[in-house]
Each structure stands twice: as C-alpha cells, then as structure tokens.
Design a protein around this motif. Structure first.
Motif, PDB file in Angstrom:
ATOM      1  N   THR A 176       0.447 -12.522   6.614  1.00  0.00           N
ATOM      2  CA  THR A 176       1.342 -11.394   6.336  1.00  0.00           C
ATOM      3  C   THR A 176       0.574 -10.090   6.497  1.00  0.00           C
ATOM      4  OG1 THR A 176       2.544 -12.748   4.738  1.00  0.00           O
ATOM      5  CG2 THR A 176       2.870 -10.357   4.617  1.00  0.00           C
ATOM      6  N   PRO A 177       1.073  -9.149   7.301  1.00  0.00           N
ATOM      7  CA  PRO A 177       0.394  -7.849   7.373  1.00  0.00           C
ATOM      8  C   PRO A 177       0.596  -7.053   6.088  1.00  0.00           C
ATOM      9  CG  PRO A 177       2.391  -7.805   8.673  1.00  0.00           C
ATOM     10  CD  PRO A 177       2.241  -9.224   8.191  1.00  0.00           C
ATOM     11  N   LEU A 178      -0.300  -6.128   5.842  1.00  0.00           N
ATOM     12  CA  LEU A 178      -0.236  -5.323   4.623  1.00  0.00           C
ATOM     13  C   LEU A 178       0.662  -4.102   4.770  1.00  0.00           C
ATOM     14  CD1 LEU A 178      -4.037  -5.276   3.686  1.00  0.00           C
ATOM     15  CD2 LEU A 178      -2.267  -6.716   2.691  1.00  0.00           C
ATOM     16  N   THR A 179       1.052  -3.778   5.982  1.00  0.00           N
ATOM     17  CA  THR A 179       1.686  -2.486   6.250  1.00  0.00           C
ATOM     18  C   THR A 179       2.903  -2.214   5.385  1.00  0.00           C
ATOM     19  OG1 THR A 179       0.991  -2.766   8.528  1.00  0.00           O
ATOM     20  CG2 THR A 179       2.554  -1.014   8.085  1.00  0.00           C
ATOM     21  N   ARG A 180       3.798  -3.186   5.284  1.00  0.00           N
ATOM     22  CA  ARG A 180       5.070  -2.944   4.599  1.00  0.00           C
ATOM     23  C   ARG A 180       4.989  -3.196   3.099  1.00  0.00           C
ATOM     24  NH1 ARG A 180       6.264   0.273   8.416  1.00  0.00           N
ATOM     25  NH2 ARG A 180       6.395  -0.707  10.464  1.00  0.00           N
ATOM     26  N   ARG A 181       3.846  -3.642   2.610  1.00  0.00           N
ATOM     27  CA  ARG A 181       3.680  -3.808   1.155  1.00  0.00           C
ATOM     28  C   ARG A 181       3.204  -2.462   0.612  1.00  0.00           C
ATOM     29  NH1 ARG A 181       2.578  -8.209  -2.388  1.00  0.00           N
ATOM     30  NH2 ARG A 181       3.687  -9.474  -0.876  1.00  0.00           N
ATOM     31  N   LYS A 182       4.093  -1.763  -0.060  1.00  0.00           N
ATOM     32  CA  LYS A 182       3.787  -0.384  -0.451  1.00  0.00           C
ATOM     33  C   LYS A 182       2.607  -0.302  -1.406  1.00  0.00           C
ATOM     34  CE  LYS A 182       4.478   4.039  -0.483  1.00  0.00           C
ATOM     35  NZ  LYS A 182       4.080   4.834   0.682  1.00  0.00           N
ATOM     36  N   HIS A 183       2.606  -1.168  -2.419  1.00  0.00           N
ATOM     37  CA  HIS A 183       1.499  -1.148  -3.382  1.00  0.00           C
ATOM     38  C   HIS A 183       0.505  -2.241  -3.048  1.00  0.00           C
ATOM     39  CE1 HIS A 183      -0.710  -0.944  -7.153  1.00  0.00           C
ATOM     40  NE2 HIS A 183      -0.607  -2.261  -7.205  1.00  0.00           N
ATOM     41  N   LEU A 184      -0.762  -1.868  -3.013  1.00  0.00           N
ATOM     42  CA  LEU A 184      -1.832  -2.841  -2.862  1.00  0.00           C
ATOM     43  C   LEU A 184      -2.700  -2.785  -4.109  1.00  0.00           C
ATOM     44  CD1 LEU A 184      -2.890  -2.225   0.860  1.00  0.00           C
ATOM     45  CD2 LEU A 184      -1.250  -3.893  -0.030  1.00  0.00           C
TER      46      LEU A 184
ATOM     47  N   HIS B  84      -1.518   5.453   2.642  1.00  0.00           N
ATOM     48  CA  HIS B  84      -0.061   5.418   2.434  1.00  0.00           C
ATOM     49  C   HIS B  84       0.329   4.311   1.460  1.00  0.00           C
ATOM     50  CE1 HIS B  84       1.814   2.003   4.741  1.00  0.00           C
ATOM     51  NE2 HIS B  84       0.656   1.993   5.343  1.00  0.00           N
ATOM     52  N   HIS B  85      -0.659   3.604   0.938  1.00  0.00           N
ATOM     53  CA  HIS B  85      -0.428   2.648  -0.151  1.00  0.00           C
ATOM     54  C   HIS B  85      -0.938   3.210  -1.479  1.00  0.00           C
ATOM     55  CE1 HIS B  85       0.418  -0.534   2.804  1.00  0.00           C
ATOM     56  NE2 HIS B  85      -0.628  -0.097   3.467  1.00  0.00           N
ATOM     57  N   ALA B  86      -1.365   4.463  -1.479  1.00  0.00           N
ATOM     58  CA  ALA B  86      -2.111   5.003  -2.618  1.00  0.00           C
ATOM     59  C   ALA B  86      -1.248   5.719  -3.638  1.00  0.00           C
ATOM     60  CB  ALA B  86      -3.194   5.965  -2.103  1.00  0.00           C
ATOM     61  N   ASP B  87       0.054   5.795  -3.408  1.00  0.00           N
ATOM     62  CA  ASP B  87       0.950   6.494  -4.328  1.00  0.00           C
ATOM     63  C   ASP B  87       0.456   7.917  -4.586  1.00  0.00           C
ATOM     64  OD1 ASP B  87       3.257   6.685  -5.792  1.00  0.00           O
ATOM     65  OD2 ASP B  87       2.439   5.787  -7.603  1.00  0.00           O
ATOM     66  N   GLY B  88      -0.036   8.548  -3.527  1.00  0.00           N
ATOM     67  CA  GLY B  88      -0.467   9.941  -3.613  1.00  0.00           C
ATOM     68  C   GLY B  88      -1.865  10.150  -4.169  1.00  0.00           C
ATOM     69  N   ASP B  89      -2.594   9.080  -4.479  1.00  0.00           N
ATOM     70  CA  ASP B  89      -3.899   9.199  -5.129  1.00  0.00           C
ATOM     71  C   ASP B  89      -5.004   8.727  -4.193  1.00  0.00           C
ATOM     72  OD1 ASP B  89      -6.084   9.271  -6.772  1.00  0.00           O
ATOM     73  OD2 ASP B  89      -5.427   7.665  -8.100  1.00  0.00           O
TER      74      ASP B  89
ATOM     75  N   GLU C 267       9.751  -3.908  -6.230  1.00  0.00           N
ATOM     76  CA  GLU C 267       9.993  -3.440  -4.867  1.00  0.00           C
ATOM     77  C   GLU C 267       8.695  -3.223  -4.094  1.00  0.00           C
ATOM     78  OE1 GLU C 267      12.391   0.186  -2.591  1.00  0.00           O
ATOM     79  OE2 GLU C 267      12.608  -0.119  -4.737  1.00  0.00           O
ATOM     80  N   GLU C 268       7.688  -2.642  -4.748  1.00  0.00           N
ATOM     81  CA  GLU C 268       6.466  -2.258  -4.054  1.00  0.00           C
ATOM     82  C   GLU C 268       5.375  -3.321  -4.101  1.00  0.00           C
ATOM     83  OE1 GLU C 268       5.135   1.405  -5.693  1.00  0.00           O
ATOM     84  OE2 GLU C 268       6.813   2.568  -4.891  1.00  0.00           O
ATOM     85  N   GLY C 269       5.469  -4.235  -5.063  1.00  0.00           N
ATOM     86  CA  GLY C 269       4.431  -5.257  -5.194  1.00  0.00           C
ATOM     87  C   GLY C 269       3.527  -4.984  -6.361  1.00  0.00           C
ATOM     88  N   TRP C 270       2.658  -5.956  -6.613  1.00  0.00           N
ATOM     89  CA  TRP C 270       1.757  -5.872  -7.765  1.00  0.00           C
ATOM     90  C   TRP C 270       0.367  -6.343  -7.405  1.00  0.00           C
ATOM     91  CZ3 TRP C 270       6.367  -8.594  -7.541  1.00  0.00           C
ATOM     92  CH2 TRP C 270       6.274  -9.941  -7.189  1.00  0.00           C
TER      93      TRP C 270
END
Length: 975
Positions: free
Chosen positions: A122-130, A259-264, A972-975
C-alpha cells in the motif's frame, strides 16, 4: 547547452501510448496478453499488468531519455536487490530477445519500454496521518537504500534531471518564468532564494554518490501491521536515480512527509533521526537538510503548475497538486534557523549556545530586589479556580503585583495556563519566549550593549553580532543615527510616572525573524535556542524551571508498585482539571472522556469550598456522632427503591462489592455466588473472586475459588446469542447452572452483576433478563446484588440506577466512584434485615467511610447533581453523542457497534462485521492518536477493543461534538 536540454525536459508531456497499444507491445516483445491498468506518473507512463503468473509494471519513457539513463536504473535495481534479502526493490524482466530495454514505435513515435515485477503493498500517499513509527520507518528505509547505493556507479547516473537538487536554483528560474500565478511565483522565488543562500556555501562539503532521489510516499509500498499502521518496506520507480548529494536523498523523503504533517514540520524529525542512525550525516549535510527540503517543496509546486499548463488532462499531476502545495506551505511556515536547531537536537548533535555579549542593565532604575514575579503556570498560586481562562487575567495580575512591589514581571520559559485553549486538536503555543513587565511610566530604558538600533513592525530592535533585542511597548528616544553604546538611553515606558505601563522584552539570535511570543511545547527546545532568556539584561531571576515529567515518571516507576499501571506509554503529566477538561504541565488541555470518577467535573468550586470548610471543622471516623453522616445516609436511602433503607459507607467500589458479598453470605447462610463472565467488580479478595474479565486478569478464568459460579455473559452483541430477543437463551444458561448447583447441594448465597454491562462498554442486558434471574435466585434463598459502581448515580441519563431499565428491585445496591467525585467514597444500600445479618460476625467499621469530610463530599455531590441537572444533561448530551457516534458507523466499517446510553457509551471496533474479529491493536492506536488530538480515552472489554466513554456528567454538547469530530478525524486519516 546543458541548461537548454534541461529546459526541454521540463516541458515534455507523457508518452502518448494507449492501453491497447501497450497491450500490443507486451504481446509482441514479452509474449504477454493480459489485463492492463494505467498507473499515475508525471513524465513517463506506467501500466500495471496482471497475469496468471503474477503482476508486472510496464514502464514507457520518451526517446529524449537516453538509453544509458534507463540502463542505469536497471543496474541500480540489480545492485540494490543483490544487497538486500527482502524484496526491497522490483526486478527487471527481459523481453523475449533478452533485451531489458525495448525501443519501439507507436504511431511513428519511438518510445522505450521496460517490464518490472510489481511490488505488492500500500502506498503512503493517500493515508493522511502517518504515525511517528511509520515516519521513522520511512527514514530508515531511505537510509538503508542510500547505504546500499553508496558503492554503485554507472555512466547513466550523470544526467540532466529537473529534480536534481544540485540544480534547484536554475530549474526554479526556468519553471517560475512561465508561471502565471504571480503571488505564488513570488512566494516560491523568495523561498528558493533563502534556501539556496544557505546551501551555496555548504556545497563543496556535500558528499556525492548514487541516490534514488525519490523515496517518497508515492514510491514506497508498505505492509499493514496488525494494528492497521502502514510500515514501509519496498521502493519502486528508480526513474530519478542520479549521481547527487547524499543529503538530497533524505531531503526528498522529508519533503514528501510534509503533507502528512498536519501543518507541523517537526513531524519529519523521526525520519531524520532514523536516516542518520543508519547513514550518518556530516555537519554540512545537517545544515543543508532543511534548506534543501524547502527547495524541493518549491520545485514540486512550480513543476506541477508547469506540467498542468503543458498537459492539463494529466490526472496524476492534478491529484498531487493540492498536497504538493501543502508541502510548500508547511515548509515555509517556520524559519530556517528553527528547523536547523530542531534537526540538530533530533539527531543528538546540538551545537553549543552562542556566548552572549557582556551586558549591562536594560532598566537600571528599578530595584531588582523588589520585582513581583507573577506565576502563570499550571500550579501557580495566582490562578485559582477558573481564573486562568479570563481574557485580561495576565494584565490584571501584573498590575496587582506591580502595585505591591513597584515592578512586576512574568517568567521566561514558562508554560502558561493562561495561553491554553480548550477543545483544540493541536497543542497551543503556551511556552513564553519573552518577559512582560509592568512598571511605572517614564521608567528609562537603556541599551544593555552596544549595537545598531532600528524599528520594524512596532518593535524597537537593538542588534549586535548574533543577538537581537526586541522591545515592544516603549517610546523610543530620538537618535541621530542607528549606532548606540552600552548604557545609552534608548526609550522610556509610556505614561505618567504615577501610572503603570507595560513593556515586553525578548531576545532572538536571527536577524530577519520577529520571534513569536509563545511556542508550542514540542517545539520549545528549538525555540529556546533561537529566542534565549532576557534574564541577563533584566538583572533578576525571571526563568521558570522546566517541567520534569520524564524524571517524575521514572521516580514513580522506581517506587510505585508495578501492578499499579498508568495510562499511555508516554503519559502527559496531568496536574489540574476543570469541568470535563484536564491540563498537563505544558498547558495542554485534554477533553476527559474516560473519568467516571469525577462525575460533577474537575475542580468544582462548590465541592472544594465544602470540603475545605469541613476539614477546617472536623474529620474523624464514623463511630463519632455528627450530623453529616446521618443526613447523607438518609439522602442515599431516599434515592433507592422502597424497602432499601439501610446504608453502609465505605471507601471504594471494591470494598462495597466485597461487603455486599459478605452480606449475602451472612444473610443466606450459603457460600455459592453466581456471577457473570467478562465482569469486573473490584480488587479485594471477594470482589476480585467474582471478577472474570481477562482484560483485568488474564488468569481470571482458571483461578476462581470453588464458591464462584460464573455464567455466560448476556452480551447481546458478540455473545453466543445475539440481539434483544436472546434473553431466554441467556436465562436458560443461568437456569442450567442453578440446576447443577441444586444437584450438588450447598445452597446459593446470591447473584452479582452490573445492571448494564459496563466493563464490556455499556452493553444493555436483554429485556427481562434480570427479572427472570432474580426470581430464580430468590427462590433458592439467595440475594440479588446490583453493582452500580460504574453505571449508576445518574450516569445513564434516562435512569438514575441501571436496574431501573430492567424494571427490577435488587436486594443490595453497591455504588462508589462518582458519588465522591474522586474522593474515596462508596456505599452499600440494602434492607435492614440483610444489614443486621452481618452482626453474627461482629460489627463493621470503615475508618474513612462515612467520615465527616466523606459525608459532606457525598452530600455536596448530590446537591450539585440536582441543582445543575446533571442527570438530564447526561441524557440530552449523551443521546446527541450516541447519534454522532452511530453516524460514524455508517462511514467506517471498523465501527462494529455503539453501546450504552446517557454518558456511559462504548464504541466497539472490529476488523470484520461478520466475524466480529476484535480490532484490539487498532483500538490502542486510536486511543494514542486521540491523545495527540487532545482527548483522553482508553479501551475496555475482554478484547480491549471498545472505547469506554464515561466522561464527567457536566460534559457540554460542544465537547461531545469535539470528541466525535476527533474520532472521525482519526478514523478518516489513520492512526
């Protein structure tokens, strides 16, 4: 010529090869005629090929890409594949004639074709939260690839590539020259200038080697761990392999994470740490890293904008444009210097702080021995009750302290409770990077060191080598030029000498930055380096001691018995509460959704005042005669059904259930006690004996004493019988157990159960279940014990006691937890004849149970429950919250069911709604992510797959919505 070639490449569209044409190439050169599906790409074209023998990828490149470049990609794949045991990279599949690169014409245009194995994952691109673990694993993967490529060489590595960060400056100029968005073009240009200015002097020291140059969320495939987290393990698409800067490998990876950083931007740091651990960076590379990340971000946005102008229908580029813009926005959101400090700290190479120049006093006219220090921290004496959240609290406290001492000051490096914000997903900026002073008007302000003085944005700034003093709120003195000497008067505090005025003092080590007044806790150490304490020029101790949460946890673990666990692996240090909120020592507010002990809310002023008054009067044991115990006992029996007129007061729910069991034994003369599987009733010998929850005790099912007779739990969701109509089957299971006991003899002392299945997450018992069971138990001389410790006392909203839903009256009620709002208080309510049966064994006594303070606590809690209509609030807010949670079940398959009522709810997570396989690891990870988002939540149930939702009954609708929103965000974003 070289730049012209590069410019031409930036303007190439993808190969114009259709699915049918790709199939024809596959059949002609590889003997494959199977299903073909297009995959996304920017300047080449890729098709996935599904065959009976496996999956492959057909890669198509334009003829402008020289054959030697493609051969270098193939060679790099073989090189890395030979060095790694796991399938870390694809394999090259030769054509029928043995060639690895096929040149063929499609509609008279020559293209180059290659066939590779397809890496599953599975690519990581569409998983918003890593998660931090995933981010770290990606950095580790990039580092291991860099090590594997260190000794690889090939003529095709020397190539013209727009992504080569060594050419970021010229490429940016070319791309920006054609960009039509003027504002975006200006932002990118400014960022690129800043980045390249920092990289240029480091270039001679940056190591060169073969690098993949595209280890990004798009080009990494991951396996899903049992808990649902993605862990990178394979790398695809060697299309950008090049001889480049080693540090560029990490820069590209980190940029993709933004773009997975939630602005941080600090979210990239685990990747930096992991990369450095396997592929150590030099000092020059460390310093170049963040500027190169910014440069990569700028090139990404400019390149996508340019590509869409060339090929507007490119869905792959369209899909990436939004998150590439986010990458850029996050990259330019913080100063270069801040990230330099953060990266150095993350890999343990923090540089020594620069020495401050010799300084004099900024305010030589004030008496430094008479400065009132205002403590605005979590435990500060100046912030009683809820004063912390008033807008003008800081100014009023400073003024009050200044009137008493002449001058007042806040503290540098203090995590201010006054800066916290409730119901926020991100940590607020609470660390003070400045000192505010309140002092008399016309107080003179002097230059503490020689330097250049100038104004910017309302600030007066005094600069010397590597240090800049920012002053706000003063009236500057008139100076003929910008140069001042140490001791020169540079301004005054505005206002009359008889009045009080305010000024702010702050240092910064970077010339171009206006430092913020506050920093977020997780960025605190980096900001401290950039904005050090102004204490040396103030002449008094203005530094707040830093929290010692980690050291405190170590002390706890050294001396606190190990079986007494704490929530979370890295728990926040919680030292304060208010209503349904908890606060840690860094000023972060958490929504407390799990604390059923604090039923009327944290820090309730009415309860605090009542306890304080009673402590000042009397606290002793209940064998003395005083009013409170009589009144409290009377109030409790008034809440119980008629006939339950006698009260025992104890310290906890465990003691209440233990005593209830002793009463059953004494009254019935028998020993056997019926209990339910999956139940929890306490930790004392007797209450633990009837507890069979394997989540609390993994050995519970094999270590029960002979007198405990467990029966199948009437779990209507995942038990052997499902749904509300299952009551008869569960009653039948109880009847069979009782018949078995009848045959053995020995009698029955009673039956104990929670009236709502609290430990399983608030599952209601099937209708009619207790009525039938109680009847069978009483027919054998046993007593019926209703454990209301968790679910009673108004928490269900629709009922004060859980047994009311079943329409029954127990013989004994046990209650605790919320009745003391955190004070150790429990009760057993029963009939007079049952209570007096205990006298056969002697008298009963509890030192603190029913003490004056305990009784006043109990009375005050009852008053608050009534006066603030908290049971009604539990009903209305609880019903609303349950609707919100049930709506999540419509969106996310992992939500198997929503149990309970009022403010005792449970969200059960499953991997499959058919098999009901518990999502245990996912639930733990979801709770950890909720903590990051400002919500305290813990799992429950035998499988630890249920969110146990039992907040204070003062929970507001706004707070309930925040919890539902944050849970939706996680799902929605993952954990």
């Amino acid at each position: 010529m070289e730049e012209d070639s590069l410019k031409r490449r930036t303007e190439l569209a993808r190969p114009d090869v259709s699915v049918d044409e790709a199939k024809a190439i596959l059949l002609e050169h590889y003997g494959i005629s199977e299903d073909v599906t297009e995959l996304g790409s920017q300047q080449d074209r890729n098709y996935r090929v599904d065959t009976g023998e496996g999956r492959f990828v057909l890669k198509i490149a334009r003829a402008e890409y020289e054959r030697v470049e493609l051969d270098a990609q193939n060679a790099a794949l073989r090189h890395v594949g030979a060095k790694t045991n796991a399938p870390m990279v694809p394999r090259v599949i030769p054509a029928g004639d043995g060639e690895e690169i096929v040149s063929a014409a499609v509609r008279d245009v020559i293209y180059q074709f290659r066939l590779l194995t397809f890496l599953e994952g599975t690519p990581l691109t569409r998983r918003k939260h890593l998660s931090a673990e995933t981010v770290s694993a990606l950095g580790d993967l990039a580092g291991r690839l860099a090590v594997a490529l260190a000794d690889f060489d090939h003529p095709g590595l020397v190539r013209q590539l727009q992504w080569d960060l060594r050419r970021a400056g010229p490429v940016a100029l070319q791309l920006l020259s054609a960009m039509t968005d003027v504002d975006l073009r200006k932002r990118i240009a400014e960022a690129m200038v800043g980045a390249m200015r920092r990289v240029q002097p480091l270039m001679p020291e940056l190591r060169l080697q073969a690098i993949h140059h595209d280890v990004t969320d798009d080009n990494v495939v991951s396996r899903a761990e049992k808990g649902g987290r993605l862990m990178p393990e394979g790398i695809i698409d060697f299309g950008d392999v090049i001889q480049g800067w080693l540090v560029a490998e990490l820069a590209v990876t980190c940029a993709s994470l933004l773009h997975h950083a939630d602005g941080d931007p600090f979210r990239i740091l685990p990747a930096v740490t992991a990369f450095h651990a396997v592929c150590p960076l030099t000092e020059a590379e460390i310093k170049a890293l963040w500027p190169l990340i910014v440069a990569r971000a700028g090139i990404l946005v400019a390149s996508s904008a340019r590509q869409l102008e060339i090929e507007p229908e490119n869905a792959y580029v369209q899909g990436n444009a939004a998150h590439e813009r986010e990458i850029f926005d996050v990259a330019v959101s913080v100063p270069f210097e801040l990230m330099d400090h953060a990266i150095h700290q993350a890999i343990g190479k923090e540089e020594a702080s620069p020495a401050l120049p010799e300084t004099g006093r900024l305010l030589p006219d004030i008496d430094t021995h008479r400065v009132g220090i205002v403590d605005l921290s979590l435990l500060g004496p100046h912030l009683p009750a809820d004063r912390w959240h008033y807008e003008d609290t800081e100014a009023l406290l400073l003024q009050s302290a200044a009137r008493a001492a002449g001058t007042a000051a806040t503290r540098y490096g203090e995590f201010r409770l006054t800066e916290t914000r409730l119901l926020q997903a991100k940590p607020p900026q609470t660390l003070a990077l400045h000192v505010d002073l309140c002092l008399h008007g016309q107080t003179a302000v002097h230059a503490p060191f020689a330097g250049q003085l100038h104004q910017r944005g309302g600030r007066l700034i005094l600069s010397t080598h590597g240090l800049h003093l920012h002053l706000l709120g003063i009236e500057p003195a008139r100076l003929e030029d910008g140069s001042v000497e140490a001791g020169d008067r540079i301004g005054t505090v505005p206002g009359d000498a008889s009045a009080l005025g305010f000024m702010r003092v702050q240092f910064c080590t970077a010339a171009e930055i206006d430092p913020p007044p506050f920093a977020a806790p997780h960025q605190a150490e980096a900001w401290r380096r950039l904005s050090p304490s102004p204490g040396p020029i103030l002449g008094f101790d203005c530094d707040a001691p830093p929290p010692q949460a980690a050291a405190l946890l170590d002390r706890r673990q050294r001396h606190f018995a190990r079986p007494q666990k704490n929530y979370y692996r890295e728990p926040p240090q919680i030292e304060r509460g208010w209503k349904e909120h908890l606060f840690d020592v860094e000023g972060r507010a958490y929504l407390d959704m799990v604390n059923n002990v604090t039923i009327v809310g944290h820090g309730h002023p009415r309860l605090s005042a009542a306890v304080g008054r009673q402590w000042s009067l009397l606290n002793t044991n209940s064998r003395f005669h005083y009013a409170a115990v009589a009144e409290f006992s009377e109030r409790l029996t008034a809440l119980a059904p008629e006939g339950l007129d006698t009260v025992f007061l104890v310290n906890s729910g465990s003691e209440a259930n233990d005593l209830a069991i002793r009463l059953a034994w004494a009254y019935s003369g028998a020993r056997n006690l019926l209990s339910l599987l999956e139940a929890y009733h306490g930790w004392t010998v007797a209450s633990d004996a009837v507890s069979t929850s394997i989540a609390d005790n993994p050995q519970a099912l094999t270590t029960r004493p002979e007198w405990v007779q467990p029966v199948v739990s009437p779990n209507t969701y995942r038990g052997p019988y499902r749904g509300e109509s299952s009551a008869g089957d569960y009653v039948g299971a109880v009847a069979a157990k009782l018949e078995e006991l009848d045959e053995k003899g020995g009698g029955l002392a009673g039956f104990i159960c929670e009236t709502v299945y609290g430990n399983a997450g608030g599952i209601p018992l099937p209708p009619g279940y207790l009525e039938a069971v109680y009847q069978m138990v009483r027919a054998r001389g046993g007593v019926c014990i209703a454990d209301e410790v968790q679910v009673g006392y108004g928490r269900l909203g629709h009922y004060f006691w859980g047994f009311e839903e079943q329409g029954v009256v127990p013989d004994i009620i046990t209650v605790a937890k919320g009745m003391g709002n955190g004070h150790p208080l429990g009760a057993v309510i029963t009939r007079r004849e049952i209570a007096e049966a205990l006298e056969k064994e002697g008298y009963f006594f509890s030192s603190a149970g029913g003490s004056p303070v305990s009784s006043v606590v109990g009375l005050t809690v009852l008053d608050i429950l009534h006066d603030e209509a908290l049971q009604e609030n539990a009903r209305t807010v609880g019903d609303h919250l349950k609707e919100r949670l049930q709506a999540l079940g419509q969106r996310f398959p992992i939500v198997g069911a929503v149990h309970g009522m009022g403010l005792y709810l449970g969200v059960e997570f499953v991997r499959d709604r058919g098999t009901l396989e518990p999502a245990t690891e996912e639930t733990a990870a979801i709770c950890d992510r909720l903590l990051d988002l400002g919500v305290i939540m813990q799992p429950t149930g035998d499988h630890l797959n249920v969110l146990k939702i039992k907040p204070p009954l003062c929970l507001s609708r706004e707070s309930a919505d925040f919890f539902a929103d944050m849970l939706a965000k996680v799902l929605e974003e993952g954990w």
